[in-house]
Every structure is written in structure tokens, then in C-alpha cells.
Enzyme design. Structure first.
Site, mmCIF file in Angstrom:
data_model
loop_
_atom_site.group_PDB
_atom_site.id
_atom_site.type_symbol
_atom_site.label_atom_id
_atom_site.label_comp_id
_atom_site.label_asym_id
_atom_site.label_seq_id
_atom_site.Cartn_x
_atom_site.Cartn_y
_atom_site.Cartn_z
ATOM 1 N N ARG A 32 10.610 -0.214 21.674
ATOM 2 C CA ARG A 32 10.768 -1.633 21.874
ATOM 3 C C ARG A 32 10.377 -2.362 20.372
ATOM 4 O O ARG A 32 9.452 -1.878 19.843
ATOM 5 C CB ARG A 32 9.705 -2.248 22.768
ATOM 6 C CG ARG A 32 9.622 -3.713 22.636
ATOM 7 C CD ARG A 32 8.775 -4.269 23.982
ATOM 8 N NE ARG A 32 9.273 -4.037 25.141
ATOM 9 C CZ ARG A 32 8.921 -4.195 26.354
ATOM 10 N NH1 ARG A 32 7.392 -3.907 26.446
ATOM 11 N NH2 ARG A 32 9.371 -4.084 27.574
ATOM 12 N N ILE A 33 11.177 -3.382 19.968
ATOM 13 C CA ILE A 33 11.118 -3.811 18.531
ATOM 14 C C ILE A 33 10.135 -5.163 18.983
ATOM 15 O O ILE A 33 10.369 -6.139 19.762
ATOM 16 C CB ILE A 33 12.550 -4.180 18.189
ATOM 17 C CG1 ILE A 33 13.265 -2.747 17.874
ATOM 18 C CG2 ILE A 33 12.150 -4.839 17.007
ATOM 19 C CD1 ILE A 33 12.272 -1.797 16.993
ATOM 20 N N ILE A 53 -0.357 -5.070 5.592
ATOM 21 C CA ILE A 53 0.027 -4.816 4.092
ATOM 22 C C ILE A 53 1.415 -5.187 3.855
ATOM 23 O O ILE A 53 2.126 -4.771 2.917
ATOM 24 C CB ILE A 53 -0.285 -3.137 3.887
ATOM 25 C CG1 ILE A 53 0.822 -2.451 4.951
ATOM 26 C CG2 ILE A 53 -1.726 -2.651 4.208
ATOM 27 C CD1 ILE A 53 0.636 -0.789 4.439
ATOM 28 N N GLY A 91 0.564 1.717 13.069
ATOM 29 C CA GLY A 91 -0.062 0.634 13.033
ATOM 30 C C GLY A 91 0.319 -0.391 14.171
ATOM 31 O O GLY A 91 -0.373 -1.013 14.919
ATOM 32 N N LYS A 129 7.167 1.789 19.251
ATOM 33 C CA LYS A 129 6.861 3.097 18.209
ATOM 34 C C LYS A 129 6.491 2.553 16.984
ATOM 35 O O LYS A 129 5.273 1.903 16.892
ATOM 36 C CB LYS A 129 8.221 4.084 18.406
ATOM 37 C CG LYS A 129 8.244 4.626 19.591
ATOM 38 C CD LYS A 129 9.670 5.411 19.746
ATOM 39 C CE LYS A 129 9.687 6.200 21.070
ATOM 40 N NZ LYS A 129 11.014 6.920 20.983
ATOM 41 N N GLY A 130 7.644 2.663 15.800
ATOM 42 C CA GLY A 130 7.165 2.085 14.610
ATOM 43 C C GLY A 130 8.521 2.315 13.739
ATOM 44 O O GLY A 130 9.175 3.248 14.006
ATOM 45 N N GLY A 145 0.829 -1.293 -0.067
ATOM 46 C CA GLY A 145 0.035 -0.016 -0.096
ATOM 47 C C GLY A 145 0.845 1.426 -0.131
ATOM 48 O O GLY A 145 0.739 2.105 -0.929
ATOM 49 N N GLU A 150 8.432 3.617 8.624
ATOM 50 C CA GLU A 150 8.448 4.543 7.602
ATOM 51 C C GLU A 150 9.891 5.215 7.990
ATOM 52 O O GLU A 150 10.525 5.962 7.116
ATOM 53 C CB GLU A 150 7.470 5.657 7.714
ATOM 54 C CG GLU A 150 6.199 5.117 7.433
ATOM 55 C CD GLU A 150 4.907 6.148 7.375
ATOM 56 O OE1 GLU A 150 4.948 7.203 7.781
ATOM 57 O OE2 GLU A 150 4.004 5.717 6.577
#
Lengths: 169, 734
Positions: free
Chosen positions: B617-618, B470, B513, B690-691, B243, B694
Site C-alpha cells: 500500500r502506498i 530525512i 521507516g 512496505k517501503g 542521510g 530504496e
């Protein structure tokens, strides 16, 4: 409509198809073998790669009626979720995919690439056209470059193929 | 459940399953072709017909006539829908242009018809028989030509203009100054699966099997566009072939499948043909960016100004290219401005790291240029201007910020000490070699997210949420979260995603996400744990869930027995207080590139890549690493090849397929290294995550540009950096 006999993953199929139907749409829309993907329908992405009579091709660039009597191997013919082909298992182990849409084409290409190297077929990355090509990262990257992965799993895909090649050697 | 104070110790901290590099649970389906994508659902509804979309052949103007007669007579045709016969359609809140154009045309390849036929071939052939007459209107297609007509436009994260201190005076007074302008082109998401949908009506109820990142948004948008109640629409999207922001919104495939199915009186499937996608759907808008940086001779930034211009259709949004510049480096005097001009190209909108990706492509070259002017190592210059607080609001700290550690660790691992500060010093045969670095920053937003958890009499845990996967790994990290919380192995968890009949989640976008969706699952699991404890008469505060059992004191009960034959069900969502206001929450990376430039031809090859990431944290290092290398790969594309070429006379993106719009292939990408700092951020959620999805793209473009400069001494400020921009400036070859 013209009749056609295709052997797909070892099973024989009688089909009556519009002459305009690509091999890709014959697989996806008529035989419901939707593991082979349509990414561009123009031979630009490789998501539709299948193995026809031992050679990998883009199923979107060829009409089904051109393959009377051919033997086609699709991703479903290589392995199943509960009994995967070693290449499929290696893709899982090395996370050689993300969204999964290019993955069947990558896996089919990867299986065929190792066969091509074994058969001594050179590539643009082969330094010596007369010598037997080896399974190197450069050879794999060159030979796999017709299969786009927009998620960018290339580094992991090369790791997966390299592992399978090592096991075969 | 509400998260409004930093997390303390919770069951996730056991890290028995979370934090492990687990293989994706959906991997066997994806690698064997058994995962069903939107267009492939032969199983869900019989008698599907095929819709083929017709796109407008002009960029702006009006349809004066459409002759459908020949198409209607063509073999197999069941229906043709145009704006004239579609009935009243509204425009979704998130769409800038209408999805079914006519008679007004707002952009090239705006959909103007869908032809429905018995077969794909018949629909496609009939679509060619539609004759359309247009009257062209003058359009605006050249950003550089219209940029000065741009108006102030707010960003998603702030106002159009920001100012701290006195930028103009401080910049003028700075002994070392940089004033440079950079450009980034329009870019395409180019995800591998085209936008695709199957629509089936049952009376006034519509079911849509589709490929979409945001189930709840799009359910509402489709209902609004069709003028029906949201409750009448169901979206199902369990597998999405990529996406990157291109499937955040309702698009023409979904609407035209619904309209086609209504007109034909049977289910209809529609996929956007690849050559239509680039001008029909959204893209990342081009930018023109001016950076001004002033510093002391010692290298302390005293003034930093970032101005950005972009264009979009009337009513559209700007590319928020300046937003990271408000946060990344210290400096007392600051200025950002964002201007949005009107353009009549297809709609500009979010693509992976909207704002930061093109913004850092400019800012992080500017930082490299400034370091060079100062005679400082670019890593040391960045470290000198690092900040632990929001530079605009010094009493507001970053929740965590380890950019300096990322840079130092990366320098050590990458062999940065072997880099020559003077460009053009390393040569290996015909290759000029150079190293480049850039900082990456991407915000770490969280969004409200819900889930439903069922524990059944066999001890299986089933999670349902409308979250999407995605390619991000949502299935796996959601399964890991539920397994950790309920004390069961991962193979006792079933994860079901992407269905509007499930609780509303954060969806996939904005890098929010992973943290948001797993926190929602956490909330539902807390409720389920309470229900189990209550049923057994255990004290919920003391109860332990481990090894498939519930334990309290010396009592232990298997989960399956606790659930009983009727099972137990819990649903909740995670909502957030103001921690994101009290703390600036972000993710950071130091990204390193070694590039080779052919001294004779200017051919550019990326040889080595490393990212060191500080991202909380991963949850799963295997899938998180894949997200980062994927971003790094797309960053190489942005640096070296990706550009939607605008035909400025006729107003469209010329290279609208995957042969013309080049993206990185295997041969472009070397082995990639990723290091995650061992962190956990208690301010973001109970997951302390977190993320990363991106972050990985954010600094790579500039790092490649800086490596090319280090290799050749040539500075290119207009992306993509193609060999023609180097060729006439390369040193003469003997």
C-alpha cells in the site's frame, strides 16, 4: 572590526564583522537568518543562494564586507509559512523537495532564473543567443544546475518553476 | 500491540486520508527556510561557541607529536580537545574506527582534534596552526590487489556462503553460459546538510541538537562513547538535511561537540566541513562481482552463481551485493559467496539500498547479457524466470510479488516495442539511441516502533515518536495515520519527531521507516481509541471515529468533549511475530531508461525514465513518488558519474568535495515517470505497506548500462560508465 550596513529583506542592519566572515555566515550566524543553508561552503552546491541587488549569488563565495550598502533578499524575504511566495507554494504543491536543505537555495535560484529569462539573458541551452530565451524545461534545467538536490527532486522542481512561469506570463 | 497474523479489515482501510497524495505538512516550513536544522538552533541555548574539526593527514600510522601551542594562543580560542586530553573514550558498537583518532591513525581524515573558539573564523584559523608529526605505516588501499585475502563474511540477511543443488555441475552442463565480472566503485552519500551538532552540558546531563537518522541508537552510542548513562543524554533531531545511510550512526561532529563543550564549559556547535566528510565518515564500499548464469536454450535458468568481494577496515562489514540474487530469479542450482578483505580506507557502511544497489548493478547487466546470448527479449527472459516462491525454499512464498506485471505494464507505457533487439540501430542526428530495462528488488523489513498519542480538550491529536524525517515524508504519513485512525482531518494532528524523550521508533533506514513507524502510530491510536471508548462507556468493538466524533449506536460525542479538560494519553508500540519468516516480503520494480550516446564524443544523456513499482500500500502517492524519483536520480549518478577515486599510494579518496565527487544536477535528469501497482500486503503490518525509499535506486544503474549497450553495442562492466570507456570503441564517424 569593520562596520557594515546591509539591507536584508528590506530591513537595514549595522554589523561589525570579522573581515573573514562570508555573507553566508553573516546571515546565518550574525543575523540568525538560517533559512539560507551551508551545504559545502565552497560554491559547489548552491544551497546558500541569495539574491543580492537583483542577482543570485552563492553567499558562501563572497565576504560580507564586500557588500557595504547592498540589498539582500533571502528565502525569509520571499515569503513566510503563512504567506508564501508563489514559488514556495508551487514547490509545496509539486513536492519539489524532500529533506528541505537545498530548498531555500533552489527557490531563490528559481525566482532569479525567471527574472533572467524575462530580461533576455541567454544560457548554454539557448539555441540563438540573439533571440529572447523562453521558459523551456531545457532552459530551466541548465540554469538551475548550480543548485544540487541530492534527494533528487529535480523533475518536480522543474514542474513547480514551469507552473509559476506560466502564471506570470 | 503484536502483529503476528495477517491483517484483516481495520480503520486504515477506509483510505479517507491514507493513500491520498497530500502535500507535506512540513512543506511550508521547509520552503520558507523556517525549518530549523541542527547547526541553526540559536534559539535553544545561549552562548554557543564554534568547534572546528582537524582531520588526520595520513591514512595509517601514528601521531608522534602534536604542537598545540600556537593554536592555543590564537585569538578567541577557548579549548582544544585531542585524544590525549579527551579522557577515556569507548568506541560505539556501530563504529568501526574510533571517532577521535590518535596516536594511532586508522584512516585519512580521521578526526584528531577539535578547536573551540568564540567565532567560526577564529576556530578555523586556529585549527590551521596545529602542527602534527606522523609516522606513516604501510596500508592496504587497492581492493583488486587484496581481494584474494578476503575472508567469508556474513551479510545482515544471511550467511557468507549459500548453496542449493549443485551449481558447478549445472553451470558446466548448461548449453548457454555467461561468466562475467563487474565492478562498482566506492560511493558517497553526499547529503546536502553536513553532519552537524550543537552540544550543551547541564552538570552531567548532555543535550545534543543533531542531524541523525536513528535517535535511539545514537543516544546509546554517544553515552557509551562518553562513558555516561544513556539516561543522561538527550538527542533532538526534528529536521535532517538528507542521510541516505550516512547519518545512521554517531559521527565525529556529535562526539566532538560534546567533548568541546565539556572542555570549553559552554555550548559548542560543530559541522563537518564538506571536504572532510568523504574520508571522515562512512561510504558505500566498492565491489568486485563475478556472475555466472547457465540456462537451457529456451532460456530457463538452471544455474546462477554470484560472488562478491569488498573491503573494509579491520572489524568492518562486507557490502552485501549478492543478497538479491538469492531471491530474484528461479533456478535449481544456486551459489553465492561474500568475501571481505581488509582495507585501510575510511569505514565502509550502509548507503541507500546497501547490497541491492551495487548487487543489482551487476546482476541486471548479466541478465541483459544472458538474454542477448539466448536471443530473447530481456523482459521475456526475466518473466520466464520469475518465481512466486523463495528459490532456495520452495515452500516459502513471497507475500506478494508482481514483477511480471511491473515489466509488462512498463513495457507498454514506455513503448518498449519500439526498441530494436539489435544494438546501434536507432540514430537521431548525432545521437545513438537505446532503451534498457532492469528489475529492482529490495526487501521490506519491519522493525519494532513506538509512539505516544495525546488527545486534548480542543480535539487536537498530538503524536510523539523518536522517528525521523530525512526527507522521506515521515511527518506527513504519520499525521495521515493518526488522522485516519482518530477520525479527524489532517490539520487536527500535530506530529513531533526526532527527540529521544519520545517513544523509541524504528528510525529511518533500510526502507523500513514508513511502514514500521506508521504501524507504531497505529498501535498507539488503537490504545487511545480504547481509552476514549472506555471513558464514554462505549463498546470498543463497535465504536466509530469519524468527522471529529466518536459514535456508538445512535450516540455521538465530539472527540474534544470525550477528551475533557485533562485530555487522554496513550502509548504503545508495534512488535512483530514470524510473518517475515513464513513469507518472503519484498518490493519490486521494473525500471526503464532511454539513453542517447553522442556518436562522436561518447557523451551520455538519459532521455526518459520510468519505474513501475510493486510495493504494497502506498501511504501517500505524492511523497512516495518523490522517494522513487530520488532513488532513480541517485541511480543515474551511480551509473554515469559517482566514484570516489582512491589514491592507492597514500590511501584516501581524492575527490573529496562536491566539485570532484559528481552527483546528478538538474541538467542530468529528464522528466521522470513512476507508476505504483494498486496493492496492499496484509502480511507486513496493519498498514499493509512496505517501503519505496530504496527500491527506486536498485535497478536504475543497470537499466542505464543496458540502454547504453542497446544504443551503441558496447558493454561496459565497470561503473561509472563515463565516456572514456566508450570513446575508443565507438564506430568511426565519417
Amino acid at each position: 572590526m569593520p562596520k557594515l550596513t546591509l539591507t536584508v529583506n528590506g530591513a537595514s542592519h549595522e554589523l561589525a564583522l570579522d573581515t573573514r566572515t562570508t555573507l553566508l555566515d553573516a546571515l546565518r550566524e550574525h543575523l540568525h537568518l538560517t533559512g539560507t543553508k551551508k551545504g559545502c561552503d565552497h560554491g559547489q552546491c548552491g544551497a546558500c543562494t541569495v539574491i543580492v541587488d537583483g542577482r543570485r549569488i552563492n553567499a558562501c563565495l563572497t565576504l560580507a564586507v564586500m557588500h557595504e550598502g547592498a540589498s539582500v533578499t533571502t528565502i525569509e524575504g520571499l515569503g513566510r509559512p503563512e504567506a508564501p511566495h508563489p514559488m514556495q507554494a508551487a514547490f509545496v504543491k509539486h513536492d519539489g523537495y524532500q529533506c528541505g536543505y537545498c530548498t531555500p537555495g533552489q527557490v531563490c535560484s528559481a525566482v532569479a532564473v525567471l527574472d533572467e529569462i524575462k530580461a533576455g539573458i541567454p544560457s548554454h541551452a539557448s539555441a540563438d543567443l540573439a533571440a529572447s530565451p523562453q521558459v523551456t524545461a531545457a532552459e530551466l534545467r541548465e540554469r538551475m544546475s548550480g543548485n544540487i538536490c541530492r534527494c533528487g527532486a529535480y523533475s518536480n522542481i522543474v514542474d513547480a518553476i514551469t507552473e509559476v512561469a506560466g502564471r506570470q506570463a | 500491540m503484536r502483529f503476528d497474523t495477517p491483517a484483516t479489515t481495520n480503520p486504515i482501510d477506509q483510505l479517507k486520508i491514507i493513500g491520498k497524495p497530500t502535500d507535506r505538512i512540513d512543506g511550508p516550513l521547509k520552503t520558507t527556510g523556517a525549518a530549523p536544522y541542527a547547526y541553526e538552533r540559536h534559539d535553544v541555548v545561549p552562548n554557543q561557541a564554534y568547534g572546528h574539526v582537524v582531520g588526520a593527514a595520513i591514512a595509517k600510522g601514528r601521531i608522534t607529536s602534536m604542537d598545540l601551542a600556537a593554536a592555543r594562543r590564537a585569538p578567541g580560542v577557548l579549548a582544544i580537545v585531542t585524544a590525549e586530553n579527551a579522557g577515556r573514550l569507548a568506541k560505539g558498537n556501530l563504529n568501526t574506527a574510533t571517532l577521535l583518532g590518535g596516536p594511532e591513525i586508522e584512516h585519512y581524515h580521521q578526526a584528531i582534534a577539535v578547536v573551540v573558539a568564540e567565532s567560526f573564523e577564529q576556530a578555523r584559523a586556529a585549527a590551521q596552526l596545529i602542527r602534527v608529526d606522523y609516522v606513516r605505516a604501510a596500508g592496504r588501499f587497492d581492493l583488486a590487489a587484496v581481494k584474494d585475502s578476503g575472508r567469508p563474511a556474513p551479510l545482515f540477511s544471511g550467511p557468507a556462503d549459500t548453496a542449493v543443488g549443485d551449481f558447478a555441475d549445472a553451470f558446466a552442463a548448461a548449453p548457454v553460459q555467461l561468466d562475467a565480472t563487474y565492478t562498482t566503485p566506492d560511493q558517497a552519500h553526499a547529503m546536502m546538510e553536513p553532519h552537524a551538532s550543537i552540544a550543551a552540558w547541564d552538570g552531567d546531563r548532555l543535550t545534543l541538537w543533531t542531524s541523525n537518522q536513528m535517535i535511539d541508537w545514537t543516544t546509546g552510542e554517544l553515552a557509551k562513547t562518553l562513558g555516561i548513562a544513556k539516561e543522561k543524554v538527550r538527542l533532538i533531531s526534528p529536521f535532517i538535511g538528507g542521510g541516505f545511510g550516512g547519518k545512521l550512526f554517531l559521527r565525529a561532529d556529535a562526539l566532538l561537540a560534546a567533548l568541546g563543550a565539556r572542555a570549553a564549559g559552554r555550548p559548542v556547535k560543530v559541522a563537518l566541513p564538506r571536504p572532510l566528510m568523504f574520508n571522515n565518515t562512512t561510504h558505500r564500499p566498492a565491489t568486485i562481482q563475478r556472475l555466472r548464469i547457465g540456462a537451457t536454450r529456451e532460456g530457463r535458468i538452471t544455474a546462477i552463481g554470484h560472488e562478491s568481494w569488498s573491503g573494509d577496515l579491520p572489524g568492518g562489514k562486507p557490502e552485501a551485493a549478492v543478497q538479491q540474487t538469492r531471491l530474484l530469479y528461479a533456478g535449481a542450482n544456486r551459489l553465492t559467496t561474500t568475501r571481505l578483505a581488509e582495507l585501510d580506507l575510511a569505514e565502509g557502511n550502509a548507503m541507500r539500498a546497501p547490497g541491492e544497489a551495487p548487487g543489482l548493478m551487476a546482476l541486471e547487466i548479466a541478465i541483459d547479457e544472458m538474454a542477448e546470448k539466448l536471443g530473447l527479449d530481456p523482459i521475456e527472459f526475466r518473466i520466464l524466470n520469475d518465481t512466486k516462491v523463495d528459490p532456495e525454499k520452495p515452500d516459502r512464498p513471497f507475500s506478494q510479488r508482481n514483477l511480471t506485471q511491473c515489466l509488462r505494464l512498463g513495457a507498454e507505457r514506455f513503448g518498449w516495442s519500439r526498441r530494436s533487439a539489435r544494438p546501434g540501430q536507432h540514430r537521431e542526428g548525432r545521437w545513438l539511441l537505446g532503451m534498457g530495462v532492469a528489475a529492482a528488488y529490495r526487501g521490506a523489513p519491519v522493525e519494532t516502533s513506538g509512539a505516544r498519542i495525546r488527545l486534548d480538550g480542543s480535539g487536537m491529536v498530538t503524536v510523539e515518536t523518536d522517528m525521523t524525517d530525512i526527507g522521506t515524508g515521515s511527518y506527513t504519513i504519520i499525521g495521515q495515520t493518526a488522522a485516519e485512525m482518530m477520525g479527524v482531518p489532517l490539520d487536527k494532528v500535530v506530529v513531533r519527531l526526532g527527540d529521544s524523550s519520545f517513544p523509541v521508533s524504528a528510525g529511518s533506514g533500510g526502507q523500513w521507516g514508513a511502514n514500521s513507524a506508521t504501524a507504531g502510530v497505529y498501535a498507539a491510536c488503537v490504545k487511545l481509541r480504547e481509552a476514549v471508548a472506555q471513558k464514554l462507556g462505549f463498546n470498543a468493538a463497535e465504536v466509530v471515529f469519524a468527522d471529529g466524533e466518536v459514535r456508538s449506536g445512535n450516540r455521538r460525542v465530539p472527540l474534544a468533549e470525550a477528551a475533557g479538560e485533562s485530555g487522554l494519553l496513550a502509548e504503545d508500540r508495534m512488535e512483530y511475530g514470524d510473518l517475515d519468516k513464513r513469507y518472503q516480503q519484498g518490493t519490486f520494480a521494473a525500471q526503464f531508461i532511454e539513453a542517447g550516446v553522442d556518436a562522436a564524443t561518447g557523451e551520455i544523456r538519459v532521455r526518459r525514465m520510468l519505474s513501475v513499482c510493486d510495493a504494497g500500500r502506498i501511504l501517500n502517492p505524492k511523497t512516495a513518488r518523490s522517494q522513487v524519483i530520488g532513488g532513480m536520480t541517485m541511480g543515474v549518478g551511480a551509473a554515469l558519474m559517482e566514484e570516489l577515486v582512491v589514491d592507492k599510494r597514500l590511501g584516501f579518496f581524492v575527490n573529496h568535495d562536491l566539485a570532484g565527487y559528481e552527483v546528478p544536477v538538474h541538467a542530468d535528469i529528464p522528466h521522470q515517470e513512476v507508476i505504483f501497482l494498486d496493492e496492499a500486503d496484509p502480511t507486513t503490518s496493519p498498514m499493509k505497506a512496505k517501503g519505496v525509499a530504496e527500491l527506486g535506486i536498485c535497478g536504475i544503474g543497470a537499466a542505464v548500462a543496458n540502454a547504453i549497450h542497446n544504443a551503441t553495442g558496447l558493454r561496459v562492466r565497470d561503473y561509472p560508465i563515463t565516456l572514456d570507456k566508450l570513446l575508443d570503441r565507438l564506430p568511426a564517424v565519417g
